[in-house]
Write a protein that holds these residues in place. Structure first.
Motif, PDB file in Angstrom:
ATOM      1  N   LYS A  49      53.920  49.338  54.188  1.00  0.00           N
ATOM      2  CA  LYS A  49      55.129  49.097  54.982  1.00  0.00           C
ATOM      3  C   LYS A  49      54.803  48.485  56.348  1.00  0.00           C
ATOM      4  CE  LYS A  49      58.378  52.213  54.700  1.00  0.00           C
ATOM      5  NZ  LYS A  49      59.284  53.360  54.922  1.00  0.00           N
ATOM      6  N   GLU A  50      53.716  48.931  56.957  1.00  0.00           N
ATOM      7  CA  GLU A  50      53.334  48.400  58.270  1.00  0.00           C
ATOM      8  C   GLU A  50      53.077  46.890  58.196  1.00  0.00           C
ATOM      9  OE1 GLU A  50      49.659  48.705  61.440  1.00  0.00           O
ATOM     10  OE2 GLU A  50      50.084  50.445  60.190  1.00  0.00           O
ATOM     11  N   TYR A  53      56.453  45.084  57.856  1.00  0.00           N
ATOM     12  CA  TYR A  53      57.158  44.962  59.136  1.00  0.00           C
ATOM     13  C   TYR A  53      56.478  43.946  60.050  1.00  0.00           C
ATOM     14  CZ  TYR A  53      60.214  48.923  58.144  1.00  0.00           C
ATOM     15  OH  TYR A  53      61.159  49.746  57.600  1.00  0.00           O
ATOM     16  N   LYS A  54      55.142  43.912  60.022  1.00  0.00           N
ATOM     17  CA  LYS A  54      54.398  42.977  60.849  1.00  0.00           C
ATOM     18  C   LYS A  54      54.675  41.529  60.410  1.00  0.00           C
ATOM     19  CE  LYS A  54      49.752  42.536  62.710  1.00  0.00           C
ATOM     20  NZ  LYS A  54      48.385  43.016  62.601  1.00  0.00           N
ATOM     21  N   GLY A  56      57.384  40.527  58.606  1.00  0.00           N
ATOM     22  CA  GLY A  56      58.803  40.322  58.896  1.00  0.00           C
ATOM     23  C   GLY A  56      59.443  39.291  57.995  1.00  0.00           C
ATOM     24  N   ARG A  57      60.565  38.778  58.452  1.00  0.00           N
ATOM     25  CA  ARG A  57      61.272  37.688  57.757  1.00  0.00           C
ATOM     26  C   ARG A  57      60.955  36.410  58.511  1.00  0.00           C
ATOM     27  NH1 ARG A  57      65.994  38.986  54.481  1.00  0.00           N
ATOM     28  NH2 ARG A  57      66.655  36.882  54.970  1.00  0.00           N
TER      29      ARG A  57
END
Length: 66
Positions: A49-50, A53-54, A56-57
């Protein structure tokens, strides 16, 4: 090789693609689909997950190689 989810109407499953995201370029294979993956959207498989998130989109350029 990285794994991506695609809309098979846009990028056929099992296609090898080159993904360019800014300074980063990598090769990936289209092995998955998903309900949210429609049209010109891809989803990149990452380890945790990290990392997701790093990353991103972001907008990327995709070129089908094979």
């Amino acid at each position: 090789m990285r794994v991506i989810a695609v809309d098979p109407d846009v990028i056929p499953l099992y296609s090898i693609v080159e993904v360019k995201a800014g300074e980063t370029t990598f090769t990936a294979i289209a092995l998955d689909t998903g309900a949210a993956i429609q049209g010109k959207i891809i989803d990149l498989l990452v380890t945790d997950k990290e990392t997701a998130y790093k990353w991103g989109r972001r907008q990327v350029k995709v070129r089908v190689i094979d």
